[in-house]
Write an enzyme that holds these catalytic residues in place. Structure first.
Site, PDB file in Angstrom:
ATOM      1  N   GLY A  93      -7.167  -6.986  -2.135  1.00 14.51           N
ATOM      2  CA  GLY A  93      -6.133  -7.999  -2.018  1.00 14.51           C
ATOM      3  C   GLY A  93      -6.548  -9.178  -1.149  1.00 14.51           C
ATOM      4  O   GLY A  93      -6.377 -10.339  -1.526  1.00 14.51           O
TER       5      GLY A  93
ATOM      6  N   GLY B 211      -5.461  -1.611  -3.336  1.00 16.68           N
ATOM      7  CA  GLY B 211      -5.760  -0.178  -3.209  1.00 16.68           C
ATOM      8  C   GLY B 211      -6.280   0.419  -4.512  1.00 16.68           C
ATOM      9  O   GLY B 211      -7.199   1.242  -4.499  1.00 16.68           O
TER      10      GLY B 211
ATOM     11  N   ARG C  98      -0.484 -12.085 -10.398  1.00 14.82           N
ATOM     12  CA  ARG C  98      -0.128 -10.814 -11.037  1.00 14.82           C
ATOM     13  C   ARG C  98       0.825 -11.022 -12.215  1.00 14.82           C
ATOM     14  O   ARG C  98       0.786 -10.277 -13.189  1.00 14.82           O
ATOM     15  CB  ARG C  98       0.476  -9.858 -10.010  1.00 14.82           C
ATOM     16  CG  ARG C  98      -0.597  -9.185  -9.170  1.00 14.82           C
ATOM     17  CD  ARG C  98       0.005  -8.226  -8.180  1.00 14.82           C
ATOM     18  NE  ARG C  98      -1.017  -7.325  -7.652  1.00 14.82           N
ATOM     19  CZ  ARG C  98      -0.815  -6.469  -6.669  1.00 14.82           C
ATOM     20  NH1 ARG C  98       0.381  -6.401  -6.102  1.00 14.82           N
ATOM     21  NH2 ARG C  98      -1.775  -5.678  -6.259  1.00 14.82           N
TER      22      ARG C  98
HETATM   23  P1  ADP Z   1      -9.419  -6.248   1.128  1.00 13.81           P
HETATM   24  O1  ADP Z   1      -7.923  -6.388   1.140  1.00 13.81           O
HETATM   25  O2  ADP Z   1     -10.098  -7.347   0.375  1.00 13.81           O
HETATM   26  O3  ADP Z   1      -9.853  -4.864   0.675  1.00 13.81           O
HETATM   27  P2  ADP Z   1      -9.511  -5.528   3.926  1.00 13.81           P
HETATM   28  O4  ADP Z   1      -8.043  -5.270   3.885  1.00 13.81           O
HETATM   29  O5  ADP Z   1     -10.425  -4.395   4.075  1.00 13.81           O
HETATM   30  O6  ADP Z   1      -9.938  -6.411   2.637  1.00 13.81           O
HETATM   31  O7  ADP Z   1      -9.836  -6.515   5.143  1.00 13.81           O
HETATM   32  C1  ADP Z   1      -9.314  -7.780   5.253  1.00 13.81           C
HETATM   33  C2  ADP Z   1      -8.954  -8.125   6.660  1.00 13.81           C
HETATM   34  O8  ADP Z   1     -10.064  -7.949   7.535  1.00 13.81           O
HETATM   35  C3  ADP Z   1      -8.549  -9.582   6.761  1.00 13.81           C
HETATM   36  O9  ADP Z   1      -7.255  -9.662   7.305  1.00 13.81           O
HETATM   37  C4  ADP Z   1      -9.585 -10.189   7.705  1.00 13.81           C
HETATM   38  O10 ADP Z   1      -9.047 -11.150   8.591  1.00 13.81           O
HETATM   39  C5  ADP Z   1     -10.030  -8.977   8.494  1.00 13.81           C
HETATM   40  N1  ADP Z   1     -11.348  -9.188   9.115  1.00 13.81           N
HETATM   41  C6  ADP Z   1     -12.538  -9.331   8.522  1.00 13.81           C
HETATM   42  N2  ADP Z   1     -13.503  -9.535   9.423  1.00 13.81           N
HETATM   43  C7  ADP Z   1     -12.914  -9.542  10.630  1.00 13.81           C
HETATM   44  C8  ADP Z   1     -13.379  -9.699  11.975  1.00 13.81           C
HETATM   45  N3  ADP Z   1     -14.669  -9.899  12.246  1.00 13.81           N
HETATM   46  N4  ADP Z   1     -12.475  -9.605  12.972  1.00 13.81           N
HETATM   47  C9  ADP Z   1     -11.178  -9.384  12.698  1.00 13.81           C
HETATM   48  N5  ADP Z   1     -10.672  -9.240  11.468  1.00 13.81           N
HETATM   49  C10 ADP Z   1     -11.524  -9.323  10.451  1.00 13.81           C
HETATM   50  C1  3PG Z   2      -0.323  -3.307  -4.196  1.00 12.03           C
HETATM   51  O1  3PG Z   2       0.145  -4.398  -3.843  1.00 12.03           O
HETATM   52  O2  3PG Z   2      -1.403  -2.868  -3.764  1.00 12.03           O
HETATM   53  C2  3PG Z   2       0.404  -2.542  -5.262  1.00 12.03           C
HETATM   54  O3  3PG Z   2       1.470  -3.305  -5.783  1.00 12.03           O
HETATM   55  C3  3PG Z   2       0.874  -1.190  -4.758  1.00 12.03           C
HETATM   56  O4  3PG Z   2       1.802  -1.329  -3.732  1.00 12.03           O
HETATM   57  P1  3PG Z   2       2.029  -0.128  -2.692  1.00 12.03           P
HETATM   58  O5  3PG Z   2       0.804  -0.071  -1.829  1.00 12.03           O
HETATM   59  O6  3PG Z   2       3.283  -0.458  -1.952  1.00 12.03           O
HETATM   60  O7  3PG Z   2       2.165   1.149  -3.503  1.00 12.03           O
HETATM   61 MG    MG Z   3      -6.456  -5.698   2.560  1.00 13.92          MG
END
Ligand code: ADP
Ligand code: 3PG
Ligand code: MG
Length: 394
Positions: free
Chosen positions: A351, A374, A37
């Site tokens: 993320g 997000g 970032r």
């Molecule tokens: P992103 O941040 O890319 O949008 P998400 O936050 O939706 O992705 O999901 C990521 C999380 O989902 C990771 O911590 C990963 O370990 C978890 N995950 C993915 N598949 C599985 C699974 N089959 N069982 C448990 N956790 C999982």
């Molecule tokens: C993020 O890491 O997704 C951004 O920096 C926003 O952070 P926040 O979800 O705490 O608003």
């Molecule tokens: Mg995530």
């Protein structure tokens, strides 16, 4: 992009307030573990320095909830910026207080000052007009380049634009160009890959993508909700029992729209989400009780790879398994490799997805990895982002 950028205004000799997203991960000693970032913010900062602006940077870090907390200080960021820019970046002790005012008043053209974490003041997240006005009074121009925080209507991401001419930086411009173009004018076949933990986190994205893509590939824990909805047992896999109807609706919607929705056929199950847990491959329709699905299986990987071969645009959000544990990272890594080898435009949002690709060492093989978590999800959903809406149109 229809928003003005720093190129459209004269910045010479001007005090320019730049909102960045320096919300970077740190280890327990406060060392920055991923500086993407910060690096992504450099083009705008360098442009402003080279064009004789006085550059006042601001950002949040973490969620200190309106209190000054040392562990959320931007000091490590100031240090990393100084290193990357090869000039001293002074850190103010406060945001709009005596320290910030003094440092800003002493600035010469081409110098850079970083304000302390804007979330040390509770008025930031409340988008308090008085706080926004005081922040604005430090500068003559506002530049937003914090794509990762552009889905938040806070004082430093949106409110401040009421008091200053407001334009976009190069990072926001780049994010909107790549992701916007992929959604509006995709080269086809257009394939989206969605993974992650919960269907409920991604409903908006699934719905929006079903309007645009030719193929929707599902992986990660969210797949099990689709199997449960169709009447199969899923053992101890993560499953949202209150989203079964929704899963069926999404399957039906895909059919109506002529979108090929692909679910895994096999899965790697384990006894527990632990490194050395016992594991085996089973069919997704035959997950035994007492086992939990943690990754897509080898047959699924082959089917998905074949589908990706002909794709011209690929958007990926959400890891396909519990990638933090090596034995359950195979699906995510194999699909990441397929993207790396593909000629398609490849766009990664989210993320954890970005972290998984970084971990696999394949970041520089992708067309674009969004700096937003997000924010990129909300963008893919087609939502309006307050940090971008507030900027001046061309
Ligand atoms: P992103 O941040 O890319 O949008 P998400 O936050 O939706 O992705 O999901 C990521 C999380 O989902 C990771 O911590 C990963 O370990 C978890 N995950 C993915 N598949 C599985 C699974 N089959 N069982 C448990 N956790 C999982
Ligand atoms: C993020 O890491 O997704 C951004 O920096 C926003 O952070 P926040 O979800 O705490 O608003
Ligand atoms: Mg995530």
């Amino acid at each position: 992009m229809n928003k003005k950028t720093v190129r459209d205004i004269d910045v010479k000799g001007k005090r320019v307030l730049v909102r960045c997203d320096f919300n970077v991960p740190q280890d327990e000693e406060g060392n920055i573990t991923d500086n993407r970032r910060i690096v992504s913010s450099l083009p705008t900062i360098k442009y402003l320095i080279e064009n004789g602006a006085k550059v006042i940077l601001c950002s949040h870090l973490g969620r200190p909830k309106g209190e000054v907390k040392k562990e959320f200080s931007l000091a490590p960021v100031a240090k990393e910026l100084s290193k990357q820019l090869n000039i001293e970046v002074k850190l103010a002790d406060d945001i709009i207080g005596e320290s910030a005012k003094k440092l800003v008043s002493e600035m010469k053209d081409g110098e850079v000052v970083l304000l302390e974490n804007v979330r040390f003041d509770a008025r930031e997240e409340k988008n308090d007009p008085e706080f926004a006005k005081q922040l604005a009074s430090l500068a003559e121009i506002y530049v937003n380049d914090a794509f990762g925080t552009s889905h938040r209507a806070h004082a430093s991401t949106a409110g401040v634009a009421d008091y200053l001419p407001a334009v976009s930086g190069f990072l926001i411009e780049k994010e909107l160009d790549f992701m916007g173009n992929a959604l509006e004018n995709p080269a086809r076949p257009f394939v989206a890959i969605l993974g992650g933990k919960k269907v409920s986190d991604k409903i908006g994205v699934i719905n929006a993508l079903l309007e645009k893509v030719d193929t929707l590939i599902i992986g990660g824990a969210m797949a099990y909700t689709f199997f449960k909805a169709q009447g199969y047992g899923v053992g101890d896999s993560i499953c949202e029992l209150d989203k079964l109807d929704l899963a069926l609706e999404l399957l039906e919607k895909a059919k109506q729209k002529g979108v090929k929705l692909m679910l895994p056929v096999d899965t790697k199950v384990g006894k527990a989400p632990e490194k050395d847990t016992e594991s085996k491959i089973v069919k997704c329709t035959e997950i035994p009780d007492g086992w939990e699905g943690f990754d897509i299986g080898p047959e699924t990987i082959e089917i998905y790879k074949k589908e990706l071969k002909d794709a011209k645009t690929i958007v990926w959000n959400g890891p396909l398994g519990l990638f933090e544990i090596d034995q359950f990272a195979i699906g995510t890594n194999e699909i990441a490799k397929a993207l790396a080898e593909s000629d398609a435009v490849t766009i990664i949002g989210g993320g954890d997805s970005a972290a998984a690709i970084e971990k696999a060492g394949l970041s520089d093989k992708m067309t674009h990895i969004s700096t937003g978590g997000g924010a990129s999800l909300e963008f893919l959903e087609g939502k309006k982002l307050p940090g971008i809406e507030c900027l001046e149109n061309k």
